[in-house]
Write a protein that holds these residues in place. Structure first.
Motif, PDB file in Angstrom:
ATOM      1  N   ASN A 150       0.844  -1.188   0.000  1.00  0.00           N
ATOM      2  CA  ASN A 150       0.000   0.000   0.000  1.00  0.00           C
ATOM      3  C   ASN A 150       0.885   1.245   0.000  1.00  0.00           C
ATOM      4  N   ALA A 151       0.265   2.395  -0.115  1.00  0.00           N
ATOM      5  CA  ALA A 151       1.014   3.643  -0.204  1.00  0.00           C
ATOM      6  C   ALA A 151       1.773   3.947   1.081  1.00  0.00           C
ATOM      7  N   ALA A 152       1.226   3.575   2.235  1.00  0.00           N
ATOM      8  CA  ALA A 152       1.912   3.851   3.498  1.00  0.00           C
ATOM      9  C   ALA A 152       3.249   3.115   3.556  1.00  0.00           C
ATOM     10  N   ALA A 153       3.262   1.860   3.118  1.00  0.00           N
ATOM     11  CA  ALA A 153       4.518   1.102   3.089  1.00  0.00           C
ATOM     12  C   ALA A 153       5.484   1.715   2.083  1.00  0.00           C
ATOM     13  N   ALA A 154       4.960   2.162   0.957  1.00  0.00           N
ATOM     14  CA  ALA A 154       5.806   2.799  -0.056  1.00  0.00           C
ATOM     15  C   ALA A 154       6.447   4.073   0.488  1.00  0.00           C
ATOM     16  N   GLU A 155       5.708   4.823   1.271  1.00  0.00           N
ATOM     17  CA  GLU A 155       6.249   6.031   1.885  1.00  0.00           C
ATOM     18  C   GLU A 155       7.400   5.690   2.834  1.00  0.00           C
ATOM     19  N   ARG A 156       7.265   4.601   3.563  1.00  0.00           N
ATOM     20  CA  ARG A 156       8.336   4.199   4.481  1.00  0.00           C
ATOM     21  C   ARG A 156       9.583   3.786   3.712  1.00  0.00           C
ATOM     22  N   MET A 157       9.395   3.144   2.568  1.00  0.00           N
ATOM     23  CA  MET A 157      10.528   2.767   1.729  1.00  0.00           C
ATOM     24  C   MET A 157      11.235   4.016   1.195  1.00  0.00           C
ATOM     25  N   LYS A 158      10.464   4.988   0.765  1.00  0.00           N
ATOM     26  CA  LYS A 158      11.031   6.248   0.287  1.00  0.00           C
ATOM     27  C   LYS A 158      11.802   6.940   1.413  1.00  0.00           C
ATOM     28  N   ALA A 159      11.216   6.955   2.599  1.00  0.00           N
ATOM     29  CA  ALA A 159      11.873   7.597   3.745  1.00  0.00           C
ATOM     30  C   ALA A 159      13.190   6.909   4.071  1.00  0.00           C
ATOM     31  N   ALA A 160      13.234   5.579   3.949  1.00  0.00           N
ATOM     32  CA  ALA A 160      14.478   4.848   4.216  1.00  0.00           C
ATOM     33  C   ALA A 160      15.547   5.197   3.194  1.00  0.00           C
ATOM     34  N   SER A 161      15.147   5.335   1.936  1.00  0.00           N
ATOM     35  CA  SER A 161      16.101   5.736   0.898  1.00  0.00           C
ATOM     36  C   SER A 161      16.716   7.093   1.227  1.00  0.00           C
ATOM     37  N   GLU A 162      15.883   8.005   1.693  1.00  0.00           N
ATOM     38  CA  GLU A 162      16.360   9.341   2.049  1.00  0.00           C
ATOM     39  C   GLU A 162      17.212   9.297   3.326  1.00  0.00           C
ATOM     40  N   LYS A 163      16.816   8.504   4.287  1.00  0.00           N
ATOM     41  CA  LYS A 163      17.552   8.396   5.554  1.00  0.00           C
ATOM     42  C   LYS A 163      18.967   7.885   5.330  1.00  0.00           C
ATOM     43  N   TYR A 164      19.084   6.818   4.518  1.00  0.00           N
ATOM     44  CA  TYR A 164      20.393   6.202   4.311  1.00  0.00           C
ATOM     45  C   TYR A 164      21.156   6.802   3.134  1.00  0.00           C
ATOM     46  N   GLY A 165      20.489   7.676   2.374  1.00  0.00           N
ATOM     47  CA  GLY A 165      21.150   8.281   1.227  1.00  0.00           C
ATOM     48  C   GLY A 165      21.507   7.286   0.148  1.00  0.00           C
ATOM     49  N   VAL A 166      20.629   6.294  -0.069  1.00  0.00           N
ATOM     50  CA  VAL A 166      20.880   5.220  -1.033  1.00  0.00           C
ATOM     51  C   VAL A 166      19.764   5.213  -2.071  1.00  0.00           C
ATOM     52  N   LYS A 167      20.125   4.943  -3.307  1.00  0.00           N
ATOM     53  CA  LYS A 167      19.184   5.066  -4.417  1.00  0.00           C
ATOM     54  C   LYS A 167      18.123   3.958  -4.412  1.00  0.00           C
ATOM     55  N   LEU A 168      16.922   4.338  -4.854  1.00  0.00           N
ATOM     56  CA  LEU A 168      15.784   3.425  -4.941  1.00  0.00           C
ATOM     57  C   LEU A 168      15.040   3.698  -6.232  1.00  0.00           C
ATOM     58  N   SER A 169      14.809   2.651  -7.021  1.00  0.00           N
ATOM     59  CA  SER A 169      14.074   2.775  -8.282  1.00  0.00           C
ATOM     60  C   SER A 169      13.022   1.674  -8.342  1.00  0.00           C
ATOM     61  N   VAL A 170      11.905   1.956  -9.000  1.00  0.00           N
ATOM     62  CA  VAL A 170      10.763   1.038  -9.021  1.00  0.00           C
ATOM     63  C   VAL A 170      10.552   0.511 -10.440  1.00  0.00           C
ATOM     64  N   ALA A 171      10.216  -0.763 -10.547  1.00  0.00           N
ATOM     65  CA  ALA A 171      10.183  -1.469 -11.833  1.00  0.00           C
ATOM     66  C   ALA A 171       8.895  -1.241 -12.627  1.00  0.00           C
ATOM     67  N   HIS A 172       8.553   0.019 -12.845  1.00  0.00           N
ATOM     68  CA  HIS A 172       7.472   0.323 -13.783  1.00  0.00           C
ATOM     69  C   HIS A 172       8.104   0.370 -15.174  1.00  0.00           C
ATOM     70  N   TYR A 173       8.418  -0.825 -15.661  1.00  0.00           N
ATOM     71  CA  TYR A 173       9.323  -0.960 -16.803  1.00  0.00           C
ATOM     72  C   TYR A 173       8.708  -0.593 -18.147  1.00  0.00           C
ATOM     73  N   ARG A 174       7.391  -0.449 -18.212  1.00  0.00           N
ATOM     74  CA  ARG A 174       6.811  -0.029 -19.484  1.00  0.00           C
ATOM     75  C   ARG A 174       7.207   1.402 -19.858  1.00  0.00           C
ATOM     76  N   ARG A 175       7.602   2.189 -18.882  1.00  0.00           N
ATOM     77  CA  ARG A 175       8.094   3.544 -19.152  1.00  0.00           C
ATOM     78  C   ARG A 175       9.265   3.545 -20.143  1.00  0.00           C
ATOM     79  N   ALA A 176      10.032   2.461 -20.164  1.00  0.00           N
ATOM     80  CA  ALA A 176      11.247   2.424 -20.982  1.00  0.00           C
ATOM     81  C   ALA A 176      11.050   1.701 -22.314  1.00  0.00           C
ATOM     82  N   GLN A 177       9.867   1.174 -22.559  1.00  0.00           N
ATOM     83  CA  GLN A 177       9.641   0.415 -23.798  1.00  0.00           C
ATOM     84  C   GLN A 177       9.266   1.338 -24.959  1.00  0.00           C
ATOM     85  N   PRO A 178       9.741   1.016 -26.173  1.00  0.00           N
ATOM     86  CA  PRO A 178       9.506   1.890 -27.334  1.00  0.00           C
ATOM     87  C   PRO A 178       8.041   2.228 -27.578  1.00  0.00           C
TER      88      PRO A 178
END
Length: 332
Positions: free
Chosen positions: A102-130
């Motif tokens: 859910n979105a609440a868990a996603a927010e916690r994941m984002k916060a962890a990325s910011e806390k540790y200063g480590v990159k996070l990317s999500v596999a919405h892979y259709r964005r990259a398809q021709p």
């Protein structure tokens, strides 16, 4: 670092073709370790795919000094836990969609990325398809004029062929997947709407908080999950989205159609297909795209470049959270 050496947490069926082999096929990338709780299957996957190391414990893979980036391909229930553990260990993460339960868990994941200063990317892979890059280009060029609304229908029989095979039908267990088949397929579709049209607007009469509204029902009663979902979104640029998902129709009634209607024509396509039809001035033009052997390969190439500081994040946590909020609001 000059090369991304990937470890996969959750080397199940979905990684066999769509993503797993791609890690060895993009520049500056290699797959060096995989993990699955079933040790025999983890070993079998590593042997068949030529992966040097395998684990049955996720923390052991995260702690492997050779692994410098983690791909999380477990069911959504484990996304938050493993993402935060990997980020805490200083390893950038590429996590499958949906980003979390859910979105609440996603927010916690984002916060962890910011806390540790480590990159996070999500596999919405259709964005990259021709195919979807072309649709986005057509919209930006106003090939159909100003966009008025979007109409999407995803109607499928029970156990549709679109769903990857798995040992257990976890996708219709809300405790593991977050919901039903809607939660498995709609993230692709809703993220594309965000990719095409930007941030949703706050709906009136919802205290400026709610950006989508919908109805979710369990009509067939064949599982604990809802099998019909409808939803509406108003985007900030005035585009209105209407969606209908039903996973209990007859085989002959299955439909996968998205129509973007503009002031001068419309664009029609199947999110899970390979053809785009542009209708303008009474004439239809078809654009046919070649199948991609490993559908995540274009996205993995972009994520690898991002982790190597050579490109922007192709799908940030912040962007993915927008579609997670919509999913929550459609199904609440």
């Amino acid at each position: 670092m000059s090369e991304i050496k990937w470890g996969i947490i959750g080397c199940g069926d979905v990684t066999e073709i769509k993503s797993g082999p791609a890690f060895n096929k993009v520049p500056n990338s290699s797959l060096v370790a995989v993990m699955r709780r079933d040790a025999a299957r983890a070993e079998d996957y590593a042997r068949r795919h030529g992966v040097p190391k395998w684990y049955s414990d996720a923390q052991q893979l995260i702690d492997d000094p050779e692994v410098n980036a983690i791909y999380i391909a477990t069911p959504p229930l484990q996304h938050e836990e493993y993402t935060i553990k990997a980020l805490a260990a200083g390893k950038p993460v590429y996590v499958e969609k949906p980003m979390s339960l859910n979105a609440a868990a996603a927010e916690r994941m984002k916060a962890a990325s910011e806390k540790y200063g480590v990159k996070l990317s999500v596999a919405h892979y259709r964005r990259a398809q021709p195919m979807f890059l072309k649709i986005r280009q057509l919209l930006r060029e106003k090939a159909i004029g100003d966009v008025r609304f979007v109409q999407l229908q995803m109607l499928q029989p029970p156990n549709p062929a679109l769903i990857a095979a798995s040992e257990t039908n976890w996708r219709v267990d809300p405790a593991i997947s977050g919901g039903g088949l809607f939660h498995d397929l709609a993230p692709h579709q809703l993220d594309l709407m965000v990719y095409f049209f930007g941030e949703p607007a706050a709906l009136p009469n919802f205290d400026g908080v709610r950006t989508g509204q919908g109805i979710a029902l369990n009509q067939s009663g064949t599982s604990a999950a809802d099998d019909l979902v409808t939803g509406q979104i108003l985007f900030k640029d005035g585009v209105v989205f209407n969606g209908m998902w039903c996973f209990s129709v007859a085989e002959q009634d299955k439909t996968d159609l998205c129509e973007i209607v503009g002031s001068q024509g419309k664009i029609q396509f199947s999110v899970f297909g390979s053809t785009v039809t542009v209708v303008k001035n009474g004439t239809a033009k078809e654009l046919i795209f070649d199948p991609i052997p490993h559908v995540e390969q274009p996205m993995i190439e972009q994520v690898t470049a991002y982790f190597l500081n050579k490109a922007e994040n192709p799908c940030s946590a912040e962007q993915a959270i927008l579609s997670m909020r919509i999913i929550d609001q459609f199904t609440s």
